[in-house]
Design an enzyme around this catalytic site. Structure first.
Site, PDB file in Angstrom:
ATOM      1  N   PHE A  25     -14.306  26.899  -2.698  1.00  0.00           N
ATOM      2  CA  PHE A  25     -13.703  27.915  -1.842  1.00  0.00           C
ATOM      3  C   PHE A  25     -12.412  27.282  -1.286  1.00  0.00           C
ATOM      4  CE2 PHE A  25     -16.377  31.677  -2.076  1.00  0.00           C
ATOM      5  CZ  PHE A  25     -17.218  31.209  -3.071  1.00  0.00           C
ATOM      6  N   TYR A  82      -4.388  32.403 -12.882  1.00  0.00           N
ATOM      7  CA  TYR A  82      -5.018  31.161 -12.438  1.00  0.00           C
ATOM      8  C   TYR A  82      -6.538  31.248 -12.623  1.00  0.00           C
ATOM      9  CZ  TYR A  82      -7.050  27.805  -9.195  1.00  0.00           C
ATOM     10  OH  TYR A  82      -7.827  26.820  -8.635  1.00  0.00           O
ATOM     11  N   HIS A 101      -0.302  26.802   1.894  1.00  0.00           N
ATOM     12  CA  HIS A 101      -1.642  27.008   2.445  1.00  0.00           C
ATOM     13  C   HIS A 101      -1.628  27.218   3.953  1.00  0.00           C
ATOM     14  CE1 HIS A 101      -2.588  25.166  -1.498  1.00  0.00           C
ATOM     15  NE2 HIS A 101      -3.460  26.161  -1.484  1.00  0.00           N
TER      16      HIS A 101
HETATM   17  N1  UDP Z   1      -2.202  33.171   4.707  1.00  0.00           N
HETATM   18  C1  UDP Z   1      -1.358  33.704   5.661  1.00  0.00           C
HETATM   19  N2  UDP Z   1      -0.106  33.155   5.808  1.00  0.00           N
HETATM   20  C2  UDP Z   1       0.332  32.092   5.059  1.00  0.00           C
HETATM   21  C3  UDP Z   1      -0.565  31.542   4.098  1.00  0.00           C
HETATM   22  C4  UDP Z   1      -1.815  32.112   3.951  1.00  0.00           C
HETATM   23  O1  UDP Z   1      -1.696  34.653   6.353  1.00  0.00           O
HETATM   24  O2  UDP Z   1       1.471  31.664   5.230  1.00  0.00           O
HETATM   25  C5  UDP Z   1      -3.551  33.742   4.523  1.00  0.00           C
HETATM   26  C6  UDP Z   1      -3.797  34.288   3.123  1.00  0.00           C
HETATM   27  O3  UDP Z   1      -3.481  35.646   3.065  1.00  0.00           O
HETATM   28  C7  UDP Z   1      -5.283  34.025   2.945  1.00  0.00           C
HETATM   29  C8  UDP Z   1      -5.582  32.817   3.832  1.00  0.00           C
HETATM   30  O4  UDP Z   1      -4.467  32.692   4.708  1.00  0.00           O
HETATM   31  O5  UDP Z   1      -6.037  35.100   3.467  1.00  0.00           O
HETATM   32  C9  UDP Z   1      -5.714  31.544   3.034  1.00  0.00           C
HETATM   33  O6  UDP Z   1      -4.606  31.426   2.163  1.00  0.00           O
HETATM   34  P1  UDP Z   1      -4.261  30.082   1.421  1.00  0.00           P
HETATM   35  O7  UDP Z   1      -2.954  30.304   0.698  1.00  0.00           O
HETATM   36  O8  UDP Z   1      -4.344  28.943   2.367  1.00  0.00           O
HETATM   37  O9  UDP Z   1      -5.444  29.899   0.375  1.00  0.00           O
HETATM   38  P2  UDP Z   1      -5.979  30.887  -0.787  1.00  0.00           P
HETATM   39  O10 UDP Z   1      -7.068  31.696  -0.137  1.00  0.00           O
HETATM   40  O11 UDP Z   1      -4.840  31.691  -1.288  1.00  0.00           O
HETATM   41  O12 UDP Z   1      -6.512  29.931  -1.795  1.00  0.00           O
END
Ligand code: UDP
Length: 326
Positions: free
Chosen positions: A166, A138, A186
């Protein structure tokens, strides 16, 4: 100005389309509706088409002054298992769009880039001039497009703004549009669904990171703050200024644990959760240094995590009521 919003039926594109209209611009949405929703484009001229279809693009591009390009596949995990899809859509599709725009003489673009172009940065907060070393397909696909823009800028005076997002989150205050992903991966929507008892318990991906509470730290930026950065970037290019890349974040990091606390505060409900192993590819902390966008665009994020979570919750509640009434 008249702006072609590619991917305007998606989450960030639909919020930006409304922000453009509020700022007095005309909008045409171009979307293949593969992940977008027609309802998010309601009230706008919608051209259903794909960025790989240069005939469809050639019909609409002569009518616009600039492009905002939101149409991309954007799941890190999926890009690892299905890189072909990512390179097809984000790289081949991106080039098809860029060339169609060049042929039509439309030479201003605002591009949805990402902090994933940095990979695993050695220093937090992240400044724009660190090496770009993405660690998943990605991020590689987004970096490729950034570099294509840099080449087209030099060769053809094609002006661009690469906005490195971000973590986009939150929803419009109206509650009419918001984050709708299928499947949802997310953190904030998943934590809200878990709190409301509408989804499974939340899996916290790792609690042994080198961060203050052991959970991952991210910079959650409200989608309407992101939208306003796009308007500023457009005005910057329209004033004849140079192309640029800039971080679009708040500069404030929040851990998964802090997000859960914010969700519990806003909803008044507990978030059922368990800690599970780390998700592969998650860096411990990603936080923007937003100083460049501030200096160049006179833009800064105005909303905090609490506002992000409460607008996302408002959207979820409204949608639930609307679905229940159908
Ligand atoms: N996260 C989590 N559990 C979930 C989804 C995400 O603990 O079910 C954590 C993930 O490890 C990251 C943060 O939440 O540190 C944000 O993840 P997200 O997938 O929302 O966005 P990304 O940072 O991957 O774009």
């Amino acid at each position: 100005m008249k702006i072609l919003v590619i991917g305007g039926a998606g989450y960030i594109g639909s919020h930006t389309a409304r922000a453009l209209r509020r700022a007095g611009h005309d909008v045409i949405i171009f979307d293949n509706l593969s992940t977008g929703y027609e309802s998010l484009a309601a009230g706008f001229e919608l051209v259903k088409g794909d960025i790989l279809d240069d005939r469809a693009l050639a019909q609409v591009l002569p009518r616009v002054d600039a492009i905002m390009h939101f149409a991309a596949r954007a799941y890190v995990g999926e890009s690892v298992t299905n890189p072909r899809r990512y390179f097809h859509n984000n790289v081949e599709g991106g080039l098809s769009l860029l060339n169609a725009a060049l042929d039509a003489g439309v030479k201003k673009i605002i591009f949805s880039s990402t902090c994933a172009v940095y990979g695993e940065p050695g220093k937090i907060p992240i400044e724009e001039n660190i090496p770009r070393q993405p660690v998943n397909p990605y991020g590689v696909s987004k970096l490729f497009f950034e570099q294509a823009l840099e080449a087209y800028d030099r060769a053809y005076k094609f002006r661009f703004a690469s906005l490195r997002y971000f973590n986009a989150a939150g929803a419009d205050d109206s509650g009419e549009i918001g984050e709708l992903h299928d499947p949802e991966t997310h953190l904030i929507p998943l934590a809200l669904l878990a709190a409301a008892g509408l989804g499974p318990e939340l899996h916290v991906f790792g609690s042994d990171y080198p961060t203050p509470d052991g959970t991952c730290v991210r910079d959650y930026i409200h989608v309407n703050d992101l939208a306003s950065a796009h308007i500023r970037a457009l005005e910057h290019l329209a004033a004849g200024k140079d192309s640029f890349a800039a971080n679009v974040g708040t500069g404030v990091g929040a851990s998964v644990q802090e997000v859960i606390s914010a969700v519990e505060k806003v909803t008044g409900k507990k978030v059922p959760r368990t800690v599970v192993p780390r998700r592969p590819g998650d860096p411990p902390a990603l936080v923007a240094n937003p100083a460049k966008a501030q200096a160049l665009l006179h833009w800064k994020a105005e909303r905090d995590l609490n506002n992000v979570v409460s607008t996302a919750w408002n959207f979820m509640e409204k949608r639930r009521t609307a679905v229940a009434e159908k």
